[in-house]
Design an enzyme around this catalytic site. Structure first.
Site, PDB file in Angstrom:
ATOM      1  N   ASP A  86       0.922  -0.923  -0.033  1.00 22.03           N
ATOM      2  CA  ASP A  86      -0.085  -0.112  -0.035  1.00 22.03           C
ATOM      3  C   ASP A  86       0.893   1.201   0.086  1.00 22.03           C
ATOM      4  O   ASP A  86       1.492   1.558   1.087  1.00 22.03           O
ATOM      5  CB  ASP A  86      -0.658  -0.207   1.324  1.00 22.03           C
ATOM      6  CG  ASP A  86      -1.857   1.157   1.421  1.00 22.03           C
ATOM      7  OD1 ASP A  86      -1.764   2.054   0.845  1.00 22.03           O
ATOM      8  OD2 ASP A  86      -2.950   0.874   2.264  1.00 22.03           O
ATOM      9  N   HIS A  87       0.917   2.203  -1.114  1.00 23.78           N
ATOM     10  CA  HIS A  87       2.036   2.962  -1.297  1.00 23.78           C
ATOM     11  C   HIS A  87       1.612   4.174  -0.272  1.00 23.78           C
ATOM     12  O   HIS A  87       2.098   5.190  -0.417  1.00 23.78           O
ATOM     13  CB  HIS A  87       1.974   3.285  -2.585  1.00 23.78           C
ATOM     14  CG  HIS A  87       3.290   3.865  -3.036  1.00 23.78           C
ATOM     15  ND1 HIS A  87       4.134   4.599  -2.216  1.00 23.78           N
ATOM     16  CD2 HIS A  87       4.085   3.953  -4.180  1.00 23.78           C
ATOM     17  CE1 HIS A  87       5.280   5.027  -2.920  1.00 23.78           C
ATOM     18  NE2 HIS A  87       5.400   4.571  -4.231  1.00 23.78           N
ATOM     19  N   ARG A  88       0.506   3.942   0.387  1.00 27.22           N
ATOM     20  CA  ARG A  88       0.084   5.324   1.208  1.00 27.22           C
ATOM     21  C   ARG A  88       0.975   4.955   2.678  1.00 27.22           C
ATOM     22  O   ARG A  88       1.203   6.010   3.206  1.00 27.22           O
ATOM     23  CB  ARG A  88      -1.480   5.195   1.876  1.00 27.22           C
ATOM     24  CG  ARG A  88      -2.477   5.746   0.351  1.00 27.22           C
ATOM     25  CD  ARG A  88      -3.877   5.110   0.967  1.00 27.22           C
ATOM     26  NE  ARG A  88      -3.967   4.092   1.342  1.00 27.22           N
ATOM     27  CZ  ARG A  88      -4.977   3.440   1.881  1.00 27.22           C
ATOM     28  NH1 ARG A  88      -6.340   4.204   2.161  1.00 27.22           N
ATOM     29  NH2 ARG A  88      -5.209   2.351   2.376  1.00 27.22           N
TER      30      ARG A  88
END
Ligand code: CAO
Length: 243
Positions: free
Chosen positions: A215-217
Site C-alpha cells: 500500500d503506497h500510502r
C-alpha cells in the site's frame, strides 16, 4: 464507480446461470474493496534458495518421523517475520479517519490457501516466536482445516501481513492484491534453476521469484526494495534467521 452493464449473452450462444456461493460473493467484495482503496505497487526480486532447498530436503527423514512435511513455506514465514521486525513500517494499518498509523507489536501472518470452495486465509500467530517444525505443522493443519471448511472465525483474523504462494503450481511472477487493512502481501512463484554470474563464471542456482505488493500510502518504494532485499538475504543464508 460506473457499473458494468451485462448484455444478454444468450444472443451469442448457449449459457447457464449459477448462483455464487457465499464465499465467492464475500471474496469478490473484499477484493474489490482492497483494489479500490489501496494504491498498489508491486516490487519484484529473486532469492537464491539453493542452500535453503538442500537443507530442507535433508530434513525429509526427520519430517517423516515427526509426521510433518517441510515445504518452503515455513522458511518464508520465518523470513517475513524477521523482515517485519526489522522494517516495522510494514507491520502497520492506516486509520485514515483519525489520520493515525496503528503500529502492531505482534507478528501474525496469513497464508492464502487454495480450496475447492474458494480462497481462504488462515492466520499463524506469533510467527517470530515459533520454530520451523512448529510452523510447518501449524500451516499444514490450518490449510487442511481450510480445505475441510473447519476454520473458526478467529483463525482467520488478526493478520499483519499475508503470504500467497503459487510456487507449488507455477508461474514466474504475479501482482497480489493487498489484504487491506494489512499494508503488504508477499507473492511467491515457482523456484527455477538459473545461470547466475559469480564474477568469474555462471553457476546453476535455484532462484525463488518474490512479488511484494504494498500500500503506497503506508510504505514507500525504497522501503519495499529494502524489504525484498532483506528477504533475499535471509532466504539466501538461512543461518541469518537465527541472528
Ligand atoms: N517453488 C518450487 N516448488 C515449490 C514452491 C516454490 N516456491 N513452493 C512449494 N513448492 C513445492 C513443495 O516443496 C512441494 O513439493 P515436494 O512435494 O516435492 O516437496 C509442492 O510444491 C507442493 O507444495 P504445497 O503447495 O503442498 O505446500 P506449500 O507449503 O508450499 O503451500 C499452501 C501450502 C497452503 C500455501 C498451498 O497448498 C496453497 O494453497 N497454495 C495456493 C495459494 C493461493 O491460491 N494463492 C493465490 C491467492 S490470490 O488468488
Amino acid at each position: 464507480i460506473p457499473g458494468v452493464k451485462l448484455p444478454d449473452f444468450s444472443q451469442f450462444g448457449e449459457v447457464e446461470r449459477e448462483g455464487m456461493s457465499r464465499m465467492m460473493a464475500a471474496t469478490a467484495v473484499n477484493m474489490q474493496r482492497s483494489w479500490l482503496n489501496v494504491p498498489h505497487v508491486t516490487q519484484f526480486d529473486e532469492a537464491d534458495i539453493t542452500e535453503m532447498e538442500s537443507f530442507r530436503k535433508a530434513q525429509k527423514a526427520a519430517g517423516e518421523k515427526k509426521g510433518v512435511k517441510m515445504t518452503p513455506l515455513p522458511f518464508l514465514l520465518k523470513a517475513c517475520a524477521a523482515a517485519l521486525a526489522e522494517l516495522p513500517q510494514f507491520n502497520v494499518s492506516l486509520d485514515m479517519e483519525r489520520k493515525e498509523v496503528v503500529h502492531k507489536k505482534y507478528i501474525h501472518i496469513g497464508i492464502a490457501v487454495d480450496t475447492p470452495h474458494g480462497l481462504m486465509v488462515p492466520v499463524l500467530r506469533d510467527v517470530d516466536q515459533k520454530g520451523l517444525w512448529e510452523l510447518a505443522a501449524e500451516s499444514a493443519e490450518l490449510a487442511q482445516k481450510a480445505r475441510d471448511k473447519q476454520l473458526k472465525p478467529q483463525e482467520m483474523q488478526g493478520a499483519c501481513f499475508t503470504i500467497t504462494s503459487l510456487g507449488g503450481i507455477g508461474g514466474t511472477a504475479f501482482t497480489p492484491i493487498v489484504n487491506t487493512p494489512e499494508v503488504a502481501i508477499l507473492g511467491v512463484s515457482k523456484a527455477a534453476m538459473k545461470p547466475i554470474w559469480d564474477g568469474e563464471d555462471f553457476q546453476p542456482r535455484l532462484m525463488l521469484p518474490l512479488s511484494l505488493s504494498y500500500d503506497h500510502r503506508a510504505v514507500n518504494g525504497a522501503d519495499a526494495a529494502r524489504f525484498t532485499n532483506l528477504l533475499t538475504q535471509l532466504l539466501g543464508d538461512i543461518r541469518t534467521l537465527l541472528l
